[in-house]
Design a protein around this motif. Structure first.
Motif, PDB file in Angstrom:
ATOM      1  N   ALA A   1       0.844  -1.206   0.000  1.00 31.96           N
ATOM      2  CA  ALA A   1       0.000   0.000   0.000  1.00 31.96           C
ATOM      3  C   ALA A   1       0.877   1.253   0.000  1.00 31.96           C
ATOM      4  O   ALA A   1       0.581   2.228  -0.695  1.00 31.96           O
ATOM      5  N   HIS A   2       1.972   1.193   0.759  1.00 34.71           N
ATOM      6  CA  HIS A   2       2.907   2.324   0.810  1.00 34.71           C
ATOM      7  C   HIS A   2       3.492   2.600  -0.581  1.00 34.71           C
ATOM      8  O   HIS A   2       3.566   3.737  -1.032  1.00 34.71           O
ATOM      9  N   ILE A   3       3.858   1.534  -1.258  1.00 37.08           N
ATOM     10  CA  ILE A   3       4.426   1.671  -2.607  1.00 37.08           C
ATOM     11  C   ILE A   3       3.402   2.255  -3.574  1.00 37.08           C
ATOM     12  O   ILE A   3       3.690   3.172  -4.342  1.00 37.08           O
ATOM     13  N   ARG A   4       2.183   1.729  -3.509  1.00 32.49           N
ATOM     14  CA  ARG A   4       1.146   2.224  -4.430  1.00 32.49           C
ATOM     15  C   ARG A   4       0.857   3.701  -4.184  1.00 32.49           C
ATOM     16  O   ARG A   4       0.652   4.458  -5.115  1.00 32.49           O
ATOM     17  N   ARG A   5       0.908   4.076  -2.912  1.00 33.68           N
ATOM     18  CA  ARG A   5       0.575   5.456  -2.576  1.00 33.68           C
ATOM     19  C   ARG A   5       1.732   6.415  -2.879  1.00 33.68           C
ATOM     20  O   ARG A   5       1.521   7.531  -3.333  1.00 33.68           O
ATOM     21  N   THR A   6       2.967   5.975  -2.621  1.00 30.52           N
ATOM     22  CA  THR A   6       4.102   6.914  -2.686  1.00 30.52           C
ATOM     23  C   THR A   6       4.977   6.723  -3.926  1.00 30.52           C
ATOM     24  O   THR A   6       5.779   7.594  -4.244  1.00 30.52           O
ATOM     25  N   HIS A   7       4.886   5.563  -4.565  1.00 29.52           N
ATOM     26  CA  HIS A   7       5.759   5.194  -5.686  1.00 29.52           C
ATOM     27  C   HIS A   7       7.221   5.236  -5.275  1.00 29.52           C
ATOM     28  O   HIS A   7       8.099   5.475  -6.107  1.00 29.52           O
ATOM     29  N   ARG A   8       7.469   5.049  -3.981  1.00 27.12           N
ATOM     30  CA  ARG A   8       8.846   5.053  -3.487  1.00 27.12           C
ATOM     31  C   ARG A   8       9.326   3.622  -3.326  1.00 27.12           C
ATOM     32  O   ARG A   8       8.555   2.695  -3.068  1.00 27.12           O
ATOM     33  N   ARG A   9      10.633   3.458  -3.416  1.00 19.52           N
ATOM     34  CA  ARG A   9      11.248   2.172  -3.216  1.00 19.52           C
ATOM     35  C   ARG A   9      11.166   1.770  -1.738  1.00 19.52           C
ATOM     36  O   ARG A   9      11.311   2.616  -0.861  1.00 19.52           O
ATOM     37  N   VAL A  10      10.955   0.517  -1.458  1.00 23.28           N
ATOM     38  CA  VAL A  10      10.965   0.020  -0.083  1.00 23.28           C
ATOM     39  C   VAL A  10      12.113  -0.977   0.059  1.00 23.28           C
ATOM     40  O   VAL A  10      12.344  -1.797  -0.829  1.00 23.28           O
ATOM     41  N   PHE A  11      12.843  -0.858   1.150  1.00 22.62           N
ATOM     42  CA  PHE A  11      13.995  -1.722   1.378  1.00 22.62           C
ATOM     43  C   PHE A  11      13.614  -2.868   2.307  1.00 22.62           C
ATOM     44  O   PHE A  11      12.902  -2.664   3.289  1.00 22.62           O
ATOM     45  N   LEU A  12      14.090  -4.057   1.973  1.00 22.64           N
ATOM     46  CA  LEU A  12      13.890  -5.194   2.861  1.00 22.64           C
ATOM     47  C   LEU A  12      15.268  -5.613   3.366  1.00 22.64           C
ATOM     48  O   LEU A  12      16.159  -5.906   2.567  1.00 22.64           O
ATOM     49  N   ALA A  13      15.445  -5.590   4.678  1.00 25.19           N
ATOM     50  CA  ALA A  13      16.731  -6.002   5.245  1.00 25.19           C
ATOM     51  C   ALA A  13      16.687  -7.498   5.509  1.00 25.19           C
ATOM     52  O   ALA A  13      15.690  -8.015   6.030  1.00 25.19           O
ATOM     53  N   TYR A  14      17.743  -8.176   5.096  1.00 23.89           N
ATOM     54  CA  TYR A  14      17.814  -9.624   5.306  1.00 23.89           C
ATOM     55  C   TYR A  14      19.201  -9.953   5.844  1.00 23.89           C
ATOM     56  O   TYR A  14      20.187  -9.967   5.111  1.00 23.89           O
ATOM     57  N   THR A  15      19.276 -10.137   7.155  1.00 24.08           N
ATOM     58  CA  THR A  15      20.548 -10.489   7.787  1.00 24.08           C
ATOM     59  C   THR A  15      20.802 -11.973   7.558  1.00 24.08           C
ATOM     60  O   THR A  15      19.953 -12.814   7.899  1.00 24.08           O
ATOM     61  N   LEU A  16      21.924 -12.285   6.951  1.00 23.79           N
ATOM     62  CA  LEU A  16      22.228 -13.677   6.625  1.00 23.79           C
ATOM     63  C   LEU A  16      22.883 -14.374   7.821  1.00 23.79           C
ATOM     64  O   LEU A  16      23.939 -13.952   8.305  1.00 23.79           O
ATOM     65  N   LEU A  17      22.219 -15.421   8.304  1.00 24.08           N
ATOM     66  CA  LEU A  17      22.695 -16.175   9.464  1.00 24.08           C
ATOM     67  C   LEU A  17      23.036 -17.584   9.002  1.00 24.08           C
ATOM     68  O   LEU A  17      22.174 -18.290   8.446  1.00 24.08           O
TER      69      LEU A  17
END
Ligand code: SAH
Ligand code: SF4
Length: 342
Positions: free
Chosen positions: A237-253
């Motif tokens: 919803a944030h993307i549709r509203r803002t057209h901004r990139r969203v970052f997903l953090a994935y810590t590799l364990l």
């Protein structure tokens, strides 16, 4: 209360004209003057009164420990009540600087791999304490090009966060553009939704760290409260509203979430939303070993990291391996603190 807040109160008590406080803010935030003595716009008598009551400088936070390296300087600040928080200044080759600041002292979310999580929540920072983490560097002449809430604490669990964001972007304070600010969250749904509404241009990073709810539950207790499925809906919803990139953090364990099967599962998860997919960017962060007790984690070896990255790329997911800036000085979340108090 920070000194600047007390300043405002004192000026009122001393029945000073309204513009005095604005003059002080102007001296601090536009002219970078830290000492009351140097604020020549104020009458000498007022300057002396301020010094007698508040001390020489406007800064409340005291640097309690510094750890410097070529690329990252890490500071442990002592707050007025003796609690400590961390802030990091990263500097890149082309003169670009970025600051990583804390939103709380400690954190209540208890992610298993996180040193801050291991200490529990001690308290929220006030909005002005958050401003001061940056003011310290600003008064030394550093421009605030980029600021991320990736230090200690969960930003959206702090009710003072939005006031802090208003201050950072206030033209009379730092006047930062929203686009230069990044908030990293473990996934606090109401906070994400409020950010979308009130600060749509601020960058959002979601700490995902697992491709499915079951594994995420084991690593991050927050999954029981705000399941990733709900959060991904809010991010879409944030993307549709803002057209901004969203970052997903994935810590590799190592051996926990770093296999090719995990990478594929993550890719499939994101491909469920083909429209939004191009605006997601996954940051792969090799685990930064901490000394804190509890379950034992290890960083994966380079080969695993590369394979994970390539598998995601093959599925059309935008991703990057984030260099381990400052691992030599314990730059990961909560680690300097953990070291000092042990
Ligand atoms: N509470 C917020 C922001 C602070 S933590 C959040 O969790 O997003 C900033 C990032 O560092 C998060 O993605 C967090 O999961 C990650 N992190 C914490 N400890 C780490 C470690 N030892 N190694 C690598 N990343 C870590
Ligand atoms: Fe808190 Fe973030 Fe650490 Fe989790 S990773 S314990 S939310 S600071």
């Amino acid at each position: 209360m920070t000194k600047l807040e007390r300043c405002k109160e004192l000026l009122e008590n001393w029945e000073q004209p309204d513009y005095r406080y604005r003059q002080i803010l102007h001296a601090v935030f536009q002219q970078k003057i830290s000492r009351f003595q140097d604020m020549s716009v104020l009458p000498a008598e007022l300057r002396n009164r301020l010094i007698d009551t508040l001390g020489e400088t406007v800064l409340t936070l005291r640097p309690a420990q510094e750890s410097l390296s070529g690329q990252a300087d890490k500071l442990l600040f002592a707050l007025e009540d003796g609690e400590k928080i961390e802030a990091v200044r990263l500097h890149y080759r082309k003169g670009w600087e970025s600051f990583c600041i804390s939103s709380q002292c400690g954190c209540a979310f208890g992610c298993k791999f996180c040193a801050t999580g291991g200490m529990g929540k001690r308290r929220d920072l006030t909005a002005w304490e958050i401003v001061e983490e940056l003011l310290y560097f600003f008064l030394q002449g550093h421009p605030l090009q980029s600021v991320s809430f990736m230090g200690m604490g969960e930003p959206f669990a702090n009710p003072n966060l939005f006031e802090a964001l208003s201050l950072l972007t206030d033209p009379a304070i730092f006047g930062m553009s929203q686009r230069r600010i990044t908030i990293s969250t473990v996934g606090v749904l109401p906070g994400i939704q409020r950010l979308t509404r009130e600060f749509p241009q601020i960058n959002l990073a979601y700490s995902l760290h697992a491709p499915n709810a079951e594994l995420r539950k084991r690593l991050m207790p927050v999954e029981r409260r705000w399941p990733m499925e709900q959060i991904l809906d809010a991010l879409n919803a944030h993307i549709r509203r803002t057209h901004r990139r969203v970052f997903l953090a994935y810590t590799l364990l190592k051996n926990q979430n770093d296999t090719i099967a995990h990478a594929r599962e993550l890719g499939q998860l994101l491909r469920k939303n083909p429209k939004e997919l191009p605006l997601y960017h996954v940051d792969l962060i090799p685990y930064n070993a901490t000394e804190h007790a509890g379950e034992l984690f290890e960083p994966p070896d380079q080969k695993r990291i590369r394979e994970f990255y390539q598998a995601l790329r093959k599925m059309g997911v935008s991703c990057a391996v984030r260099t381990q800036f400052g691992s030599d000085i314990d730059a990961a979340c909560g680690q300097l603190y953990a070291k000092e108090s042990s």
